[in-house]
Design an enzyme around this catalytic site. Structure first.
Site, PDB file in Angstrom:
ATOM      1  N   PRO A  11       0.794  -1.233   0.000  1.00 18.67           N
ATOM      2  CA  PRO A  11       0.000   0.000   0.000  1.00 18.67           C
ATOM      3  C   PRO A  11       0.828   1.285   0.000  1.00 18.67           C
ATOM      4  O   PRO A  11       1.865   1.364   0.657  1.00 18.67           O
ATOM      5  CB  PRO A  11      -0.818  -0.094   1.285  1.00 18.67           C
ATOM      6  CG  PRO A  11      -0.130  -1.109   2.116  1.00 18.67           C
ATOM      7  CD  PRO A  11       0.525  -2.064   1.173  1.00 18.67           C
ATOM      8  N   ASN A  12       0.336   2.230  -0.756  1.00 15.76           N
ATOM      9  CA  ASN A  12       0.868   3.600  -0.861  1.00 15.76           C
ATOM     10  C   ASN A  12       2.145   3.688  -1.688  1.00 15.76           C
ATOM     11  O   ASN A  12       2.617   4.800  -1.962  1.00 15.76           O
ATOM     12  CB  ASN A  12       1.079   4.231   0.528  1.00 15.76           C
ATOM     13  CG  ASN A  12      -0.214   4.314   1.302  1.00 15.76           C
ATOM     14  OD1 ASN A  12      -1.168   4.921   0.815  1.00 15.76           O
ATOM     15  ND2 ASN A  12      -0.280   3.693   2.464  1.00 15.76           N
ATOM     16  N   ARG A  19       5.184  10.993  -2.407  1.00 17.75           N
ATOM     17  CA  ARG A  19       4.920  10.801  -0.978  1.00 17.75           C
ATOM     18  C   ARG A  19       6.221  10.869  -0.182  1.00 17.75           C
ATOM     19  O   ARG A  19       7.162  10.141  -0.456  1.00 17.75           O
ATOM     20  CB  ARG A  19       4.290   9.422  -0.844  1.00 17.75           C
ATOM     21  CG  ARG A  19       4.250   8.828   0.522  1.00 17.75           C
ATOM     22  CD  ARG A  19       4.021   7.323   0.369  1.00 17.75           C
ATOM     23  NE  ARG A  19       3.869   6.697   1.647  1.00 17.75           N
ATOM     24  CZ  ARG A  19       4.271   5.451   1.916  1.00 17.75           C
ATOM     25  NH1 ARG A  19       4.845   4.719   0.990  1.00 17.75           N
ATOM     26  NH2 ARG A  19       4.103   4.950   3.108  1.00 17.75           N
ATOM     27  N   TYR A  24      11.438   8.587   1.021  1.00 21.67           N
ATOM     28  CA  TYR A  24      11.354   7.541  -0.010  1.00 21.67           C
ATOM     29  C   TYR A  24      12.023   7.921  -1.336  1.00 21.67           C
ATOM     30  O   TYR A  24      12.077   7.088  -2.243  1.00 21.67           O
ATOM     31  CB  TYR A  24       9.885   7.166  -0.255  1.00 21.67           C
ATOM     32  CG  TYR A  24       9.219   6.577   0.967  1.00 21.67           C
ATOM     33  CD1 TYR A  24       9.654   5.363   1.487  1.00 21.67           C
ATOM     34  CD2 TYR A  24       8.174   7.237   1.609  1.00 21.67           C
ATOM     35  CE1 TYR A  24       9.058   4.818   2.624  1.00 21.67           C
ATOM     36  CE2 TYR A  24       7.578   6.701   2.741  1.00 21.67           C
ATOM     37  CZ  TYR A  24       8.028   5.493   3.243  1.00 21.67           C
ATOM     38  OH  TYR A  24       7.440   4.962   4.369  1.00 21.67           O
ATOM     39  N   ASN A  75       8.143  -5.763  -1.205  1.00 25.27           N
ATOM     40  CA  ASN A  75       8.082  -4.637  -0.280  1.00 25.27           C
ATOM     41  C   ASN A  75       6.614  -4.532   0.111  1.00 25.27           C
ATOM     42  O   ASN A  75       5.805  -3.950  -0.624  1.00 25.27           O
ATOM     43  CB  ASN A  75       8.568  -3.346  -0.941  1.00 25.27           C
ATOM     44  CG  ASN A  75       8.538  -2.178   0.031  1.00 25.27           C
ATOM     45  OD1 ASN A  75       7.996  -2.289   1.134  1.00 25.27           O
ATOM     46  ND2 ASN A  75       9.103  -1.049  -0.379  1.00 25.27           N
ATOM     47  N   ALA A  78       3.298  -1.012   4.587  1.00 26.01           N
ATOM     48  CA  ALA A  78       2.759  -1.051   5.958  1.00 26.01           C
ATOM     49  C   ALA A  78       2.315  -2.452   6.373  1.00 26.01           C
ATOM     50  O   ALA A  78       2.342  -2.793   7.564  1.00 26.01           O
ATOM     51  CB  ALA A  78       1.596  -0.073   6.090  1.00 26.01           C
ATOM     52  N   ASP A  88       1.676 -15.977   5.997  1.00 23.33           N
ATOM     53  CA  ASP A  88       1.181 -17.343   5.743  1.00 23.33           C
ATOM     54  C   ASP A  88       1.288 -17.691   4.261  1.00 23.33           C
ATOM     55  O   ASP A  88       1.671 -18.811   3.906  1.00 23.33           O
ATOM     56  CB  ASP A  88      -0.274 -17.487   6.205  1.00 23.33           C
ATOM     57  CG  ASP A  88      -0.409 -17.620   7.722  1.00 23.33           C
ATOM     58  OD1 ASP A  88       0.624 -17.783   8.408  1.00 23.33           O
ATOM     59  OD2 ASP A  88      -1.545 -17.558   8.217  1.00 23.33           O
ATOM     60  N   GLU A  99      13.024  -9.647   0.945  1.00 21.36           N
ATOM     61  CA  GLU A  99      12.246  -8.515   1.467  1.00 21.36           C
ATOM     62  C   GLU A  99      13.014  -7.218   1.216  1.00 21.36           C
ATOM     63  O   GLU A  99      14.238  -7.175   1.440  1.00 21.36           O
ATOM     64  CB  GLU A  99      12.049  -8.723   2.982  1.00 21.36           C
ATOM     65  CG  GLU A  99      11.349  -7.581   3.689  1.00 21.36           C
ATOM     66  CD  GLU A  99      11.177  -7.851   5.196  1.00 21.36           C
ATOM     67  OE1 GLU A  99      11.698  -8.881   5.700  1.00 21.36           O
ATOM     68  OE2 GLU A  99      10.529  -7.020   5.850  1.00 21.36           O
ATOM     69  N   HIS A 101      12.941  -2.864   1.841  1.00 29.93           N
ATOM     70  CA  HIS A 101      12.369  -1.602   2.311  1.00 29.93           C
ATOM     71  C   HIS A 101      13.241  -0.470   1.808  1.00 29.93           C
ATOM     72  O   HIS A 101      14.475  -0.521   1.957  1.00 29.93           O
ATOM     73  CB  HIS A 101      12.260  -1.564   3.836  1.00 29.93           C
ATOM     74  CG  HIS A 101      11.336  -2.618   4.326  1.00 29.93           C
ATOM     75  ND1 HIS A 101       9.973  -2.530   4.161  1.00 29.93           N
ATOM     76  CD2 HIS A 101      11.581  -3.818   4.887  1.00 29.93           C
ATOM     77  CE1 HIS A 101       9.432  -3.632   4.614  1.00 29.93           C
ATOM     78  NE2 HIS A 101      10.375  -4.437   5.062  1.00 29.93           N
ATOM     79  N   ILE A 102      12.616   0.507   1.229  1.00 25.42           N
ATOM     80  CA  ILE A 102      13.334   1.642   0.645  1.00 25.42           C
ATOM     81  C   ILE A 102      14.016   2.446   1.751  1.00 25.42           C
ATOM     82  O   ILE A 102      15.183   2.813   1.643  1.00 25.42           O
ATOM     83  CB  ILE A 102      12.333   2.525  -0.139  1.00 25.42           C
ATOM     84  CG1 ILE A 102      11.734   1.729  -1.303  1.00 25.42           C
ATOM     85  CG2 ILE A 102      13.011   3.801  -0.627  1.00 25.42           C
ATOM     86  CD1 ILE A 102      10.500   2.382  -1.927  1.00 25.42           C
ATOM     87  N   ARG A 108      13.440   4.576  12.158  1.00 30.43           N
ATOM     88  CA  ARG A 108      12.140   5.239  12.212  1.00 30.43           C
ATOM     89  C   ARG A 108      11.343   4.777  13.449  1.00 30.43           C
ATOM     90  O   ARG A 108      11.919   4.239  14.383  1.00 30.43           O
ATOM     91  CB  ARG A 108      11.405   4.978  10.894  1.00 30.43           C
ATOM     92  CG  ARG A 108      12.213   5.475   9.693  1.00 30.43           C
ATOM     93  CD  ARG A 108      11.505   5.222   8.375  1.00 30.43           C
ATOM     94  NE  ARG A 108      10.242   5.956   8.314  1.00 30.43           N
ATOM     95  CZ  ARG A 108       9.303   5.714   7.384  1.00 30.43           C
ATOM     96  NH1 ARG A 108       9.505   4.784   6.464  1.00 30.43           N
ATOM     97  NH2 ARG A 108       8.178   6.417   7.384  1.00 30.43           N
ATOM     98  N   ARG A 112       7.757   0.192  13.249  1.00 36.67           N
ATOM     99  CA  ARG A 112       8.290  -0.292  11.964  1.00 36.67           C
ATOM    100  C   ARG A 112       9.460  -1.276  12.155  1.00 36.67           C
ATOM    101  O   ARG A 112      10.010  -1.780  11.189  1.00 36.67           O
ATOM    102  CB  ARG A 112       8.777   0.882  11.102  1.00 36.67           C
ATOM    103  CG  ARG A 112       7.673   1.823  10.688  1.00 36.67           C
ATOM    104  CD  ARG A 112       8.189   2.911   9.765  1.00 36.67           C
ATOM    105  NE  ARG A 112       7.296   4.051   9.786  1.00 36.67           N
ATOM    106  CZ  ARG A 112       6.179   4.166   9.062  1.00 36.67           C
ATOM    107  NH1 ARG A 112       5.826   3.218   8.226  1.00 36.67           N
ATOM    108  NH2 ARG A 112       5.407   5.245   9.159  1.00 36.67           N
TER     109      ARG A 112
HETATM  110  C1  DQA Z   1       8.449   0.837   3.583  1.00 41.65           C
HETATM  111  C2  DQA Z   1       8.554   1.031   5.097  1.00 41.65           C
HETATM  112  C3  DQA Z   1       7.199   0.804   5.770  1.00 41.65           C
HETATM  113  O1  DQA Z   1       7.325   0.972   7.180  1.00 41.65           O
HETATM  114  C4  DQA Z   1       6.173   1.787   5.256  1.00 41.65           C
HETATM  115  O2  DQA Z   1       4.909   1.528   5.814  1.00 41.65           O
HETATM  116  C5  DQA Z   1       6.117   1.848   3.766  1.00 41.65           C
HETATM  117  C6  DQA Z   1       7.347   1.697   2.982  1.00 41.65           C
HETATM  118  C7  DQA Z   1       9.760   1.185   2.861  1.00 41.65           C
HETATM  119  O3  DQA Z   1       9.905   0.782   1.705  1.00 41.65           O
HETATM  120  O4  DQA Z   1      10.624   1.863   3.418  1.00 41.65           O
HETATM  121  O5  DQA Z   1       5.065   2.120   3.190  1.00 41.65           O
HETATM  122  O6  DQA Z   1       8.174  -0.535   3.330  1.00 41.65           O
END
Ligand code: DQA
Length: 146
Positions: A11-12, A19, A24, A75, A78, A88, A99, A101-102, A108, A112
């Site tokens: 999401p997002n 954003r 990011y 990724n 959230a 699962d 995995e 994360h940017i 943070r 998280r």
């Molecule tokens: C994220 C880190 C997460 O905590 C956050 O909710 C995101 C992006 C990252 O790529 O840094 O939406 O996964």
């Protein structure tokens, strides 16, 4: 040998580039997708790139990848910090999972710092900006070559 890999975004992440650019960066998700496809081609991987704001759609894509793909880069945004359902689904897959994360989530908020995805991931790339996706694909290619 199956060279198809799914790159899944939660999401997002469709708002990447607009954003919170200080966190990011300025690359759009479209630019990240283009780079992943290019990096994949160099590594001999076929990249299918997806983004969804809906948890069930990410679960459905993981189940689809389980049948069709050789690995996943994810990724989960959230949902990383909340989703037993995504964990699962990943646990039902036998192939490598990386995995990404940017941002550096450990710098943070404390909520998280915990990741459900990390309970399953074979590798974790955090805080390398969108370059983390390239690193993840490189690692996946290495694992698939073994
Ligand atoms: C994220 C880190 C997460 O905590 C956050 O909710 C995101 C992006 C990252 O790529 O840094 O939406 O996964």
């Amino acid at each position: 040998m199956n060279r198809l890999v799914y790159v899944l975004n939660g999401p997002n992440l469709n708002l990447l580039g607009e954003r919170q650019p200080l966190i990011y960066g300025s690359d759009t998700l479209g630019e990240v997708e283009g780079r992943c496809i290019e990096t994949g081609e160099k590594l001999g991987l076929e990249v299918h790139f997806f983004q969804s704001n809906a948890e069930h759609e990410l679960v459905n894509l993981i189940q689809e990848a389980r049948r069709t793909a050789a690995g996943i880069v994810i990724n989960a945004a959230a949902y990383t910090h909340t989703s037993v359902a995504i964990l699962d689904a990943l646990n039902a897959c036998e192939f490598p999972v990386i995995e990404v994360h940017i941002s550096n989530v450990h710098k943070r908020e404390s909520f998280r710092h915990f990741s459900y995805i990390s309970q399953r991931a074979d590798g974790i790339i955090i805080g390398c900006g969108t370059q983390g996706y390239d690193f993840a694909l490189q690692r996946l290619a290495t694992l698939l070559a073994k």
